[in-house]
Every structure is written in C-alpha cells, then in structure tokens.
Design an enzyme around this catalytic site. Structure first.
Site, mmCIF file in Angstrom:
data_model
loop_
_atom_site.group_PDB
_atom_site.id
_atom_site.type_symbol
_atom_site.label_atom_id
_atom_site.label_comp_id
_atom_site.label_asym_id
_atom_site.label_seq_id
_atom_site.Cartn_x
_atom_site.Cartn_y
_atom_site.Cartn_z
ATOM 1 N N GLY A 76 0.819 -1.216 0.000
ATOM 2 C CA GLY A 76 0.000 0.000 0.000
ATOM 3 C C GLY A 76 0.849 1.261 0.000
ATOM 4 O O GLY A 76 2.077 1.215 0.145
ATOM 5 N N VAL A 132 1.137 3.656 2.269
ATOM 6 C CA VAL A 132 1.834 3.882 3.525
ATOM 7 C C VAL A 132 2.880 2.804 3.761
ATOM 8 O O VAL A 132 3.992 3.086 4.226
ATOM 9 C CB VAL A 132 0.841 3.958 4.700
ATOM 10 C CG1 VAL A 132 1.569 4.038 6.039
ATOM 11 C CG2 VAL A 132 -0.075 5.164 4.534
ATOM 12 N N ARG A 159 -3.461 -12.141 -1.972
ATOM 13 C CA ARG A 159 -3.540 -11.674 -3.359
ATOM 14 C C ARG A 159 -2.296 -10.896 -3.779
ATOM 15 O O ARG A 159 -2.052 -10.716 -4.978
ATOM 16 C CB ARG A 159 -4.804 -10.838 -3.594
ATOM 17 C CG ARG A 159 -4.820 -9.490 -2.936
ATOM 18 C CD ARG A 159 -6.066 -8.700 -3.329
ATOM 19 N NE ARG A 159 -6.091 -7.381 -2.720
ATOM 20 C CZ ARG A 159 -6.586 -7.119 -1.524
ATOM 21 N NH1 ARG A 159 -7.126 -8.100 -0.805
ATOM 22 N NH2 ARG A 159 -6.562 -5.896 -1.028
ATOM 23 N N ARG A 218 -6.144 2.618 19.183
ATOM 24 C CA ARG A 218 -5.787 3.974 19.622
ATOM 25 C C ARG A 218 -6.470 4.389 20.922
ATOM 26 O O ARG A 218 -5.920 5.165 21.690
ATOM 27 C CB ARG A 218 -6.159 4.989 18.529
ATOM 28 C CG ARG A 218 -5.267 4.934 17.314
ATOM 29 C CD ARG A 218 -5.755 5.905 16.258
ATOM 30 N NE ARG A 218 -5.035 5.731 15.007
ATOM 31 C CZ ARG A 218 -5.496 6.103 13.818
ATOM 32 N NH1 ARG A 218 -6.689 6.672 13.723
ATOM 33 N NH2 ARG A 218 -4.775 5.908 12.735
ATOM 34 N N CYS A 258 -3.724 10.607 10.940
ATOM 35 C CA CYS A 258 -2.805 11.513 10.244
ATOM 36 C C CYS A 258 -3.094 12.980 10.549
ATOM 37 O O CYS A 258 -2.171 13.783 10.753
ATOM 38 C CB CYS A 258 -2.842 11.261 8.741
ATOM 39 S SG CYS A 258 -4.503 11.166 8.030
ATOM 40 N N GLN A 276 -7.873 17.850 3.846
ATOM 41 C CA GLN A 276 -7.142 16.591 3.797
ATOM 42 C C GLN A 276 -7.038 16.030 2.377
ATOM 43 O O GLN A 276 -8.029 15.941 1.651
ATOM 44 C CB GLN A 276 -7.793 15.574 4.735
ATOM 45 C CG GLN A 276 -7.660 15.992 6.197
ATOM 46 C CD GLN A 276 -8.331 15.054 7.175
ATOM 47 O OE1 GLN A 276 -9.081 15.489 8.052
ATOM 48 N NE2 GLN A 276 -8.090 13.749 7.042
ATOM 49 N N HIS A 335 -1.754 17.107 4.110
ATOM 50 C CA HIS A 335 -2.923 17.616 4.824
ATOM 51 C C HIS A 335 -2.633 19.023 5.345
ATOM 52 O O HIS A 335 -1.532 19.297 5.846
ATOM 53 C CB HIS A 335 -3.260 16.726 6.026
ATOM 54 C CG HIS A 335 -3.858 15.403 5.676
ATOM 55 N ND1 HIS A 335 -4.157 15.010 4.393
ATOM 56 C CD2 HIS A 335 -4.216 14.355 6.486
ATOM 57 C CE1 HIS A 335 -4.673 13.788 4.425
ATOM 58 N NE2 HIS A 335 -4.724 13.381 5.673
#
Length: 344
Positions: A12, A14, A39, A99, A130, A157, A242
């Site tokens: 991905g 990130v 996958r 979190r 973020c 954002q 952002h």
C-alpha cells in the site's frame, strides 16, 4: 546486531513509504520482511537498493521478529496485532484499532515519548490519525508555554488519506473533466475533482464524523484530557499533504512572536511565516518532507489569549509512516527492545 522488522501492508501507499523511511533513516535492521494479503503474494517492493518479495501475513511466524509495523487496516489489525504481540514481537499499528485502548500507548515521539513504556501491557503501540499527528506536534510546545483551553480546527485533507483508490479517483475524475467524459464516483461520496467534500469517515449520532471524533479523542489522550477541541474535516482535491486552519485559545497570554520563537525551537516543527506573497507553506511543498510546517501565525483579537495558524504536513510521512518509524527508533533509543537474535 540489528533488528528483524516486518512491514504488514507493504504494497500500500503507507507500507511502501514505511520501507522507504526505514532505509532513509538508517534504522538498524538485519532483515526486513514485506507482508501483505494472499492476493499480493510474490509482488515486489523496494527497500533501498534491494527488492523484497511480498510474503503472506497468515503464513508468517513472528516468533523471531522484533518489530512489526502494521499498515493493513483496522480489521486486519484487530485480528492479528494481539496474536503477533503474544509472540514477543512489538506491533506499531497505523490503524485506529487500538488507539483508544487504555492499555495501548498512542504515541507521537515529539509529544508524549514517556508514554511508550506502557507498550509492555499488550506489546502494541498505536500510531495516531494523520490529521491529529501533525496538529499535536504544533500544539505541544505551545501548550507547555501557555496551556491550551480550546482548539477549533478545519482540515483540508488530501486524497492519499483514503489510500491508492482515493488518489486514483482524483486522477481519473480530473482527466474525465478535461476530456468531457462522464465523471464516475466510487471511493468518495461526491465528486472530488475540482470540489471539496466536508465528510471523512462515517457520521455519528451528534452530526460529527468519526474523523472529527478521532481528532478530539486522540488529542485528549496524547496531550491533555482538559483540552476542548472541535473539528470539521474536509477532503480536498490534493494528492499528498494535509492542511489545517487552527484557532487556539490559551489560559495564559502568548503573542504571535512568542509562538513563532517557541515553534522554531520545537522538535519536528518548521516555521515559514512571512507576511508576503508566497510566505507560507502549501501541501505541494510539504510532500516528501518530514517536518510539520507552521505558517500564518497571528493573534486573534476576538478572544483573550488567542492565536490562529496554518499547519501543513505530508500525511503519508508524519501522519503515518514516519511517525511509525520514529516510534521504533524511540524503542531502540530507550533500550526498551533488544534484537531476539542477540538475546538468544
């Protein structure tokens, strides 16, 4: 002897950035393992001048791995992070899954590094949202000086916050507008090309969105539970970076000049604040940079002890990948983790 590090979600946006930053910052690794879903098995990703073949998460044994940096979404993390932690591997989780768990520290190293010692309760450390990460980096030194009472923030954002699908949608829609094709909406709730959408994540009963709630809850957990914060989170047609328009009310007096001086000396902050054309940072300039940039610092005459400012950061870096690697660095610097190979 270095550490063995696994990156989950390595294909991905990130995850790839995490691999880049581990290499860029010279994190002491002996081995890096790229993991993803079935996958993606066999997909190749880069780690410096090396190429890693992606392996599958559900077939990987973490018992000899020191650190797992998790960037595969909340559902995957909820299932796998506790299992990985029980194998003696410290999980640094980029999702929202843990979190708000009181047994899991939520860490921005420039803001609350001492809280990291709590990771031993579950062997999990959470990375913040973020939009919150860049905000608290700027708020922390100001809070230490003048004590923040209330924050009003509007975010701008970028689409990369919604992953590769978000970036693809902006690109595809923009191209369609230029060639007069029909514009297809898939990832976002409305057209994002040449538009802004005041809606990120799901709506809650009070009319706020979950993204807005995250900013409130995470700021209170990391910085100070007494701080009152209200947010309006908006998706804008920007690929990376952002931005936030922030209004802050303090208990004690603080001038714009004092705030500039404080932020110039604060870790992770960079001030670019000239009252002239172009004397401020935009998300375009923040892309690829590690700093949280602060501009447009000015006093708010409508309240006592008030300041307004503009905060910008690369959301894929400080908002996610960089912060996760900094957490790993903090574990090493404080001697909270040792390589298992050395221990053996």
């Amino acid at each position: 002897m270095g550490f063995k590090v696994a990156v989950v979600g390595a294909t991905g946006n990130v995850g790839r950035e995490m691999l880049n930053i581990l290499e860029e910052r010279g994190f002491p690794v002996d081995e890096v393992v790229a993991l993803a879903s079935r996958r993606s098995q066999g997909t190749e990703v880069s780690f410096g001048d090396r190429t890693l073949k992606v392996r599958t998460l559900d077939q990987y044994d973490f018992s000899d791995t020191d650190i797992c940096i998790m960037s595969a979404g909340g559902n995957v993390s909820k299932e796998w992070s506790p299992k990985i932690g029980k194998q003696g591997c410290v999980v640094i989780d980029n999702s929202s899954a843990f979190r708000y768990d009181q047994d899991v520290p939520l860490i921005v190293p420039e803001v609350n590094p001492d809280a990291i010692s709590l990771f031993t309760r579950k062997n999990i450390i959470a990375n913040p949202n973020c939009s919150t990460a860049q905000l608290v980096v700027a708020l922390k030194p100001l809070h230490d000086f003048a004590t923040i009472k209330r924050v009003v923030v509007a975010t701008y954002q970028s689409v990369s916050g919604a992953g590769k699908e978000g970036m693809d949608e902006l690109f595809t829609q923009t191209r369609a507008v230029f060639v007069a094709d029909s514009v297809e909406v898939k990832k976002f709730t409305k057209r994002i090309a040449f538009n802004v959408i005041p809606h990120i994540d799901v709506f809650l009963d009070d009319g706020s969105t979950k993204e807005e709630w995250k900013m409130v809850a995470e700021t209170k957990k990391m910085l100070d539970p007494k701080i009152k914060l209200t947010a309006t989170c908006v998706r804008v047609p920007v690929f990376i970076g952002h931005s936030e328009a922030v209004n802050i009310e303090f208990e004690k007096p603080i001038t714009a000049d004092e705030a500039r001086d404080i932020l110039r000396e604060a870790p992770g902050c960079q001030v670019l604040d000239k009252r002239e054309d172009g004397g401020y940072i935009t998300p375009l300039e923040s892309a690829g940079e590690d700093a949280t940039f602060i501009s447009r610092i000015r006093e708010d005459s409508t309240i006592d002890n008030g300041l307004s400012m503009w905060i910008v950061s690369d959301n894929l870096r400080k908002g996610a990948a960089l912060n996760a690697v900094q957490i790993a660095e903090l574990l090493v610097e404080r001697g909270l983790i040792q390589p298992k190979k050395k221990a053996a």
